[in-house]
Motif scaffolding. Sequence first.
Motif, short mmCIF file in Angstrom:
data_model
loop_
_atom_site.label_atom_id
_atom_site.label_comp_id
_atom_site.label_asym_id
_atom_site.label_seq_id
_atom_site.Cartn_x
_atom_site.Cartn_y
_atom_site.Cartn_z
N UNK A 182 9.27 -12.44 52.43
CA UNK A 182 9.80 -13.40 51.33
C UNK A 182 9.55 -12.89 49.73
N UNK A 183 8.67 -11.63 49.70
CA UNK A 183 8.38 -11.10 48.41
C UNK A 183 9.63 -10.73 47.71
N UNK A 184 9.52 -10.87 46.41
CA UNK A 184 10.59 -10.26 45.54
C UNK A 184 12.18 -11.10 45.66
N UNK A 185 12.00 -12.27 46.17
CA UNK A 185 13.14 -13.25 46.26
C UNK A 185 13.72 -13.12 47.57
N UNK A 186 12.90 -12.54 48.78
CA UNK A 186 13.35 -12.59 49.99
C UNK A 186 14.25 -11.49 50.35
N UNK A 187 13.79 -11.04 51.42
CA UNK A 187 14.60 -9.62 52.05
C UNK A 187 14.23 -9.56 53.53
N UNK A 188 15.05 -8.60 54.21
CA UNK A 188 15.02 -8.34 55.45
C UNK A 188 14.39 -6.95 55.87
N UNK A 189 13.57 -6.97 56.88
CA UNK A 189 12.95 -5.90 57.42
C UNK A 189 13.71 -5.49 58.68
N UNK A 190 14.24 -4.27 58.76
CA UNK A 190 14.99 -3.89 59.91
C UNK A 190 13.85 -2.85 60.70
N UNK A 191 13.38 -3.28 61.94
CA UNK A 191 12.32 -2.28 62.41
C UNK A 191 13.01 -1.52 63.70
N UNK A 246 14.64 -7.88 74.43
CA UNK A 246 15.62 -8.39 73.72
C UNK A 246 15.82 -7.57 72.43
N UNK A 247 16.86 -6.53 72.02
CA UNK A 247 16.92 -6.06 70.92
C UNK A 247 18.18 -6.19 70.19
N UNK A 248 18.41 -7.21 69.26
CA UNK A 248 17.29 -7.86 68.43
C UNK A 248 16.71 -9.23 69.34
N UNK A 249 15.74 -9.79 68.97
CA UNK A 249 15.23 -10.82 69.76
C UNK A 249 15.17 -11.86 68.58
N UNK A 250 15.65 -13.17 69.04
CA UNK A 250 15.40 -14.38 68.43
C UNK A 250 14.06 -14.63 68.20
N UNK A 251 13.19 -14.57 69.08
CA UNK A 251 11.92 -14.93 69.17
C UNK A 251 10.89 -14.32 67.91
N UNK A 252 11.46 -13.10 67.68
CA UNK A 252 10.81 -12.15 66.62
C UNK A 252 11.17 -12.78 65.25
N UNK A 253 12.60 -12.81 65.20
CA UNK A 253 13.03 -13.58 63.75
C UNK A 253 12.61 -14.62 63.42
N UNK A 254 12.58 -15.76 64.55
CA UNK A 254 12.06 -17.22 64.30
C UNK A 254 10.39 -16.95 63.97
N UNK A 255 9.81 -16.19 64.47
CA UNK A 255 8.28 -16.11 64.04
C UNK A 255 8.31 -15.66 62.86
N UNK A 256 8.80 -14.50 62.53
CA UNK A 256 8.86 -13.92 61.11
C UNK A 256 9.10 -14.97 60.00
N UNK A 257 10.27 -15.82 60.28
CA UNK A 257 10.70 -16.89 59.37
C UNK A 257 9.60 -17.81 59.27
N UNK A 261 15.05 -4.73 65.60
CA UNK A 261 14.56 -6.09 65.35
C UNK A 261 14.44 -6.51 63.81
N UNK A 262 14.80 -7.58 63.50
CA UNK A 262 14.88 -8.09 62.34
C UNK A 262 13.90 -8.97 61.63
N UNK A 263 13.15 -8.80 60.89
CA UNK A 263 12.16 -9.60 60.25
C UNK A 263 12.29 -9.99 59.00
N UNK A 264 11.54 -11.13 58.39
CA UNK A 264 11.74 -11.42 56.87
C UNK A 264 10.35 -11.10 56.18
#
Length: 381
Positions: free
Chosen positions: A278-287, A295-306, A273-276
Motif C-alpha cells: 500500500x505504500x506510495x499509493x499502492x502497488x503490486x509485488x509479483x514474486x 497454486x501459482x497464483x494462489x488466491x489465499x496469498x493475495x487475499x492475505x496480503x490484501x 504469486x501476487x501480493x500488495x
Amino acid sequence: MPFRVLVVDDSNFFQHRLKDIINEHPELKVVGIASNGREAIDKAAELKPDIITMDFEMPVMDGVTAIKHIMSNRRVPILMFSSLTYEGAKITLDALAAGALDFIPKDFAEVSRNSEALKKKLHERLITLAGSGSRPVPPAAVTSVPSSTSGTPSINSSFKPLSTPAPLPRVAPVVTDEPVRASSGSDSYRLKNKPKLLVIGASTGGPVALAEVLMALPANFPLPIVLVQHMPENFTKAFAERLNKQCHIRVREAVDGDQLQPGLALLAPGGKQLMLDKRNGGSVRVLPDDERVNYKPSLDITFGSAANNYADKVLGVVLTGMGSDGCNGARLLKEAGSSLWSQDEASCVIYGMPMAVARAGLTDKVLSLKDIGPRLVKELM
C-alpha cells in the motif's frame, strides 16, 4: 456406472495411450475414439459421452470448430489438450470460448513414460468435469481455463506482506448439509465499509465468469482491481489481452511494481504469486514461484496480503473453481473487517472455492454470476 469418455485426437499413439490411461480408473471408460473434428461431431451425437477429450490440430476439421458444432447440438463437458506456449494459450482460449470447460497440457514425453502424475491429474480432471455435466455450461464469452495444479495452500495471521509465506496446515471449512442460496438482487444489503480495493479470484470456469463480471463495469469504475485466476505461465498474458479487448475497464497482466489505479484490473501472472504493497499509493509485488505453494497464483496469498495492507478496505469476490483456495485468505480478510462475496452454486461450473468460503461462514453475500457485476456497480459507483 463409469463416466463414458470420447477421445478425439489424430495421433494413433496418443489415442491408444489415452485410452489405456483413462481405462485404468474404475470410474472412467473410453467408449469411442475420433481422429478428426468431423468424426468427433458424429461420434458425440451417436455415443452421447459424459465427457470428451479434444485435441486442437487435426485434419478435416480442427478442435475449435468441432467444439462449436458439438455444443450447439448437446452440452457436454470437454477437456482440451493444449500446448503451453503463448500461441497455444491463444488457441486454447479460443477453444474454451467455444464451450470447453478445462484444459490439460499435451506432453508426449509424459504420456510415453506412463507418468503417474499425469494419470492422477487426468483422472481427477475427467471425473470432476464429467460429474459437473448436469450443470448448465456457461455461454461462450471467454470461458474456462482453470489451474493446472491441485491442492490447497494455506496461510495464517503470521503472513508477511512482502515475502513469500510458508504454507501452514490447512484450515478446513465448516461444511453443513444446508444449501447456500443466492441472495436477491433487490435486498437491503449494503457494504459496511467503503472498499479501496477489489480482489476477485477463480479457477475452473473462471475466465467466462470473470469476463461476465468485468464486462459489466464502466470505464470510470472507481476502484483498482486485482484478479487471481488459476492458470499456468503464458496463458495469463493471452487471457489479459483478451479481457482488455472485451471490457470497458483496462485489463493487463501484472508486472512487479505496477501501480494500483481506478478502472485498471491487474491479472496475477501464471506460475508466480501476487501480493500488495500500500505504500506510495499502492502497488503490486509479483514474486517468483515457491514450490511449497500448490497454486501459482494462489488466491489465499493475495487475499492475505490484501488483508495485511488494506485491513477493512477490501472487497473480495470468490468465483467458480475446484478446491478451496481463497478460504484461508478470506478468513484473514474477514478478521481484518473486510467484506466477501461468493458466486452461488447454480451459476458455478464447479462449486468448490465459493462453497468453501460460504460454508465456512465467511461470505457476506452469495450472488448469481449475472448479478455480481451489476451489484458491484450499484455498491461502489
